[in-house]
Design a protein around this motif. Structure first.
Motif, PDB file in Angstrom:
ATOM      1  N   PRO A  14       0.899  -1.344   0.030  1.00 38.81           N
ATOM      2  CA  PRO A  14      -0.109   0.170  -0.039  1.00 38.81           C
ATOM      3  C   PRO A  14       0.938   1.157   0.031  1.00 38.81           C
ATOM      4  O   PRO A  14       2.041   1.181   0.552  1.00 38.81           O
ATOM      5  CB  PRO A  14      -0.766  -0.036   1.265  1.00 38.81           C
ATOM      6  N   SER A  15       0.463   2.301  -0.471  1.00 36.77           N
ATOM      7  CA  SER A  15       1.217   3.457  -0.340  1.00 36.77           C
ATOM      8  C   SER A  15       1.265   4.134   0.879  1.00 36.77           C
ATOM      9  O   SER A  15       0.479   3.740   1.666  1.00 36.77           O
ATOM     10  CB  SER A  15       0.420   4.551  -1.503  1.00 36.77           C
TER      11      SER A  15
ATOM     12  N   ASP B 222       0.911   7.061   1.584  1.00 42.02           N
ATOM     13  CA  ASP B 222       0.054   8.082   1.870  1.00 42.02           C
ATOM     14  C   ASP B 222      -1.174   7.233   2.361  1.00 42.02           C
ATOM     15  O   ASP B 222      -1.663   7.781   3.707  1.00 42.02           O
ATOM     16  CB  ASP B 222      -0.531   8.695   0.931  1.00 42.02           C
ATOM     17  N   THR B 223      -1.410   6.137   2.111  1.00 43.20           N
ATOM     18  CA  THR B 223      -2.505   5.403   2.620  1.00 43.20           C
ATOM     19  C   THR B 223      -2.136   4.794   4.057  1.00 43.20           C
ATOM     20  O   THR B 223      -3.225   4.853   4.953  1.00 43.20           O
ATOM     21  CB  THR B 223      -2.885   3.980   1.587  1.00 43.20           C
TER      22      THR B 223
ATOM     23  N   ARG C 169      -2.027   7.773   6.539  1.00 43.44           N
ATOM     24  CA  ARG C 169      -3.312   8.381   6.779  1.00 43.44           C
ATOM     25  C   ARG C 169      -4.112   7.353   7.600  1.00 43.44           C
ATOM     26  O   ARG C 169      -4.812   7.949   8.523  1.00 43.44           O
ATOM     27  CB  ARG C 169      -4.118   8.419   5.596  1.00 43.44           C
TER      28      ARG C 169
END
Length: 193
Positions: A116-117, A119-120, A123
């Motif tokens: 997963p990124s 960012d994900t 967050r």
């Protein structure tokens, strides 16, 4: 096997909970097959020990089978999400474990496309912090620290733990708003309980 969460021994899990061939079957299954596998095998009510044991078995497979590492890593991340969705692990624990695992996989040169990124993941960590930035207990409150409620102390510690995990992925963030949000939290991290 003994399972320890947060430094406390929480129980024992039999080694034969998941047979070797069953893990291979789970790895090869599509999403629906994986969901059916979990529905059939997971204990009810949700048991954190069973899930943590399953994740440890995935780690063993990752070590034993270098050629299949991306698939095992993706399976572990998927299982972490399922453990949270099914209520076996709290969302904060899922976010923290996922962040540490993704950082570990990036350090092991796992292709970013298999993970997963940042960012994900970051967050999810920030969203799991149980208190807002302006309401979190910090050590500047030391004079009144003894008067803080237990929950305020726990929330501050939870925030610190999630930030420690999220910070590992800071350099890979792309969303400028998320970078700013993380930086604001990291600025007060040294003062969290």
């Amino acid at each position: 096997m003994i399972i320890v969460v947060g430094g406390d021994t929480v129980g024992h899990v039999r080694d034969e909970v998941v047979a070797s061939g069953e893990l291979d079957q789970l790895l090869r299954s599509d999403e629906d097959g994986r969901l059916r596998w979990l529905d059939h095998r997971q204990p009810g009510p949700p048991d954190a020990n069973w899930w943590l044991h399953l994740l440890l078995l995935i780690d063993e497979r990752w070590e034993e089978r270098p050629a299949g590492r991306p698939a095992w890593a993706q399976l572990k991340i998927w299982l972490l999400g399922q453990a949270g969705w099914r209520g076996a692990l709290e969302q904060g624990e899922v976010a923290e474990r996922t962040a540490y695992y993704v950082a570990q996989m990036r350090d092991a040169a796992m292709a970013a496309s298999s993970l997963p990124s940042a960012d994900t993941v970051v967050r999810a960590c920030l969203d799991a912090i149980p208190v807002s930035l302006d309401r979190v207990a910090v050590l500047t409150d030391r004079v009144d620290l003894h008067s803080l409620e237990r929950q305020e102390l726990l929330d501050s510690r939870r925030a610190k733990n999630l930030l420690n995990a999220a910070e590992l992925l800071q350099a890979d963030l792309e969303d400028p708003d998320l970078v700013d949000r993380l930086r604001a939290w990291l600025a007060i991290k040294p003062r969290l309980v």
